[in-house]
Structures are given as C-alpha cells and as structure tokens.
Design an enzyme around this catalytic site. Structure first.
Site, PDB file in Angstrom:
ATOM      1  N   GLU A 221       0.831  -1.210   0.000  1.00  0.00           N
ATOM      2  CA  GLU A 221       0.000   0.000   0.000  1.00  0.00           C
ATOM      3  C   GLU A 221       0.862   1.256   0.000  1.00  0.00           C
ATOM      4  O   GLU A 221       0.547   2.245  -0.677  1.00  0.00           O
ATOM      5  CB  GLU A 221      -0.921  -0.008   1.225  1.00  0.00           C
ATOM      6  CG  GLU A 221      -1.874   1.168   1.286  1.00  0.00           C
ATOM      7  CD  GLU A 221      -2.828   1.095   2.475  1.00  0.00           C
ATOM      8  OE1 GLU A 221      -3.555   2.085   2.697  1.00  0.00           O
ATOM      9  OE2 GLU A 221      -2.836   0.068   3.181  1.00  0.00           O
TER      10      GLU A 221
ATOM     11  N   GLY B  35      -0.744   5.664   6.339  1.00  0.00           N
ATOM     12  CA  GLY B  35       0.144   5.975   7.450  1.00  0.00           C
ATOM     13  C   GLY B  35       0.771   7.335   7.223  1.00  0.00           C
ATOM     14  O   GLY B  35       1.420   7.556   6.200  1.00  0.00           O
TER      15      GLY B  35
ATOM     16  N   ASN C 138       3.154  10.620   7.244  1.00  0.00           N
ATOM     17  CA  ASN C 138       4.605  10.658   7.058  1.00  0.00           C
ATOM     18  C   ASN C 138       5.357  10.757   8.380  1.00  0.00           C
ATOM     19  O   ASN C 138       6.520  10.348   8.465  1.00  0.00           O
ATOM     20  CB  ASN C 138       4.985  11.811   6.132  1.00  0.00           C
ATOM     21  CG  ASN C 138       4.727  11.462   4.679  1.00  0.00           C
ATOM     22  OD1 ASN C 138       4.190  10.403   4.366  1.00  0.00           O
ATOM     23  ND2 ASN C 138       5.099  12.353   3.778  1.00  0.00           N
TER      24      ASN C 138
END
Length: 385
Positions: free
Chosen positions: A245, A367, A369
């Site tokens: 992903e 998610g 950075n």
C-alpha cells in the site's frame, strides 16, 4: 519523461491502452462525478472490460495475470490523467490482494473474478474517528456467537465506502491482547444486516472519489468471513500488505509530480514576462531543475522498491522511506509548480490547481509521514524491540 527501464514493449502497449481509457471514459465525467461525490457504477464495469481492474491477480481467479508493475501502470496513468474518482488503487491494489493472500480458495474463486469484472467493489475499513495510523487503537469489536460474529463500531474516511460490496473490516476479537487481538473480516455487504453507510464526506480534494463513514450496528457475519480462519491474525495481515500500500502511495505521488512538471514546463514556455518566455528566467529554470531532480530520485527509488516487492524481499522500512520521500517531494513539487503559474495556478480550471487539491492527502494516507519517519527510525535503533 523517458520511460523507465522496466517498461517493456508489452507494458508500453498496456500503458497506452489504460491512458486512452482514462482520457475517454473517466476524465470527461469527472465534473459530474465531483458534484455527486462518486463515480457512476457503470464506470467500474467499463474499467473491468478494459482490463484495468485486478490486473496483478492471477488469471485463474479472473485477474489479468500481470505483476505489480502492471498495477503500477494502471494507478499512475489514472493519477496522471487527473481522473481520481475510480478508487482502483484501493480496490485492485489493496483489497484484492488481501483476498488473494488470506481468503479461502472458495472465497477467492467467488470474489476475485467479480472484482476483476467490476461488479463487486472492494473497500478496506480500518480507520476510525479516534484511530488512524495507530491500528492497535481501534475500537470496533467482533464477538463470536455460534457460527457467526457480531460486529459493532464505526469506521471513517473509507474509500469506495458507499458503493463497496466487499468490505474488509478490521476489528478487535480480543481487546486485551493488543496486536494479537486484531482480526480482519471480509464482509459481503449485500448479505448482512446492521451495516449503515454515512453520507459522502466533503473533502479538500479528490471530490469525485467515494469516501464515507461506515457504521456496524450489531452486524452479523458468518464465521467464514474471518480472513485466514484464525482469530488474532489481522495485525500481521495488515503489516504484510501495508508495504504494498505504501509503495502504491509513493507511486501515485510520483505520477502527480510528473504531471505537475509537465504542465509547468508547457505553461512557462508559453507565458511571457518582461517580453520573454517565463521559462527563460533563471528562477524558473532553477525551480524546474530542483523539481525534476526530486522526481528522478523518487522514480529511481520506486523502481528499486518495486523490484524488491516483485522478488518478495521488500523491507517495510524501505516502503516507508519511499512513501515518505515520494509524497513529501510531490507536495513540494506541486507547490513550486503552482507558484510558477502565478494567479493562473489558483484557478481550478488549470490542472496544477486540481493537483494541488488532490495531492495533499498523500502525506496522510497509508500511514502519515510522521509515522513513516518513526518506522524508519525504529529500523535504525538497536534498542528498539
């Protein structure tokens, strides 16, 4: 830009096919889809007929029989076309691979061909109002009741949420077990009760992309919906697929940055300032040089990560580095390119303005950075558990 080394003639033909499809069947409808906040159902069926869906899934399950690089072409061409409405990166790049990797043989043969045709749309329901990048903080609960599970809770920011017929729901089967208490359920939406979909969410960008909240109000699913058949495997399943992903997130950002530079080179070559083309100004040239260098570095990093993914040796920290670097670089490139457009860059009719709206999410999805930097730091820290 020059084609990458991995772009074989066969892949170039596939790329050109996908590019024409996006220009013909997706881009013209984007204004209407932006207004309704989702693509037409027919768009999925047309994408399936064009071979754009599940192109990296084996042919025996109805997929295209290609590799991750075929998926990369499909996702990047859609991003470059400024036609983001079709949530194919989630559908084909994420959900289809959860099914292929962890579902039973019967489920794979039942679901994957339909996903490849576009008559079954996939979604991943992981994020919650109080749990984003911290997966272990989720509160959605799944309790075993005979040969069923009772699922209660809610999810938010779910791509493909209003149209999805197959939803991978991340839930806790044992709240006291931490990561070992998380499981994933593949839920056939048309076969359950207790599933409620919220209205489309209003976003800064990606207006044509279907995004909503999902509510599980005593939703009963068969025990067979548990991916992998064993409770407590969800966190490990997520970790196994998150690297893919994150590479996809980096890839899409790279495609958007490439389009931004292309648009800006054309604009500055035709825009005159003080009697000469803007591209002849030293500042313009230096800014474009910086942008092109960042793009080349991101492209090279993607090629490295993609090969490791194909070989089955992609390290999660490397995927985090790519996602972090590519999405940060994309934001910097698009912002700099918009500045070179001057006032025109703030007008929505210009592609650079739409890119500016759409790419901001890249530094958050898959998610944030900040989380990527923490994962990278842990891989360096000899004291990390």
């Amino acid at each position: 830009m020059q084609d990458p080394a991995w772009m074989t003639p066969e892949m170039a033909y596939f790329r050109d096919t996908i590019r024409r499809f996006c220009e013909r069947e997706l881009l013209p409808h984007e204004p209407r889809w932006e207004a309704q906040q989702h693509v037409d159902r027919e768009a999925w069926l047309k994408a399936g007929q064009a071979g754009m869906l599940c192109c990296g899934i084996p042919e025996e399950y109805g997929g295209g029989g290609g590799t991750f690089l075929h998926e990369a072409i499909a996702f990047s061409e859609q991003a470059r076309a400024l036609a983001p409405g079709l949530g194919n990166a989630v559908h084909s790049g994420i959900v289809a691979h959860y099914i292929h990797a962890f579902a039973s043989e019967e489920q794979k043969r039942a679901w994957l061909p339909r996903m490849a045709r576009g008559d079954l749309i996939g979604a991943l329901a992981m994020t919650e109002p109080d749990a984003g990048s911290d997966v272990q903080a989720i509160r959605t609960r799944a309790v075993r009741s005979g040969d069923e599970y009772l699922i209660t809770g809610s999810k938010t920011y779910i791509s493909n949420g209003t149209q999805a017929g197959l939803i991978c729901v991340v839930a806790k089967t044992d709240p006291e077990a931490g990561a070992r208490g998380i499981s994933i359920f593949a839920v056939e939406a048309e076969k359950v009760t207790g599933l409620r979909r919220g209205k489309p969410l209003h976003k800064i960008g990606l207006h044509s992309q279907d995004t909503c909240e999902l509510f599980f109000e005593g939703m009963r699913v068969p025990a067979s919906a548990l991916l992998g058949g064993v409770e407590g495997q969800g966190f490990y399943q997520l970790m196994a697929e998150l690297a893919r992903e994150r590479v996809i997130a980096g890839l899409v950002a790279i495609a958007c940055a490439d389009r931004a530079i292309e648009e800006t080179v054309t604009f500055t070559a035709n825009r005159k300032v003080f009697g000469k083309p803007l591209i002849k100004m030293q500042n313009t040239r230096f800014v474009l040089a910086d942008c092109a260098t960042k793009l080349s570095l991101a492209q090279a990093f993607f090629a490295q990560c993609a090969q490791r993914l194909l070989d089955g040796h992609l390290d999660p920290a490397e995927a985090a580095k790519l996602k972090y670097f590519a999405t940060d670089s994309c934001g910097q490139i698009v912002d700099a390119c918009l500045q070179l457009h001057g006032g025109a860059g703030y007008m929505a009719e210009y592609p650079i303005a739409r890119l500016y709206q759409n790419v901001r999410i890249h530094r958050i999805l898959a998610g944030s950075n900040e989380i990527m930097r923490e994962l990278i730091a842990r891989s360096l820290d000899p004291l990390s558990p």
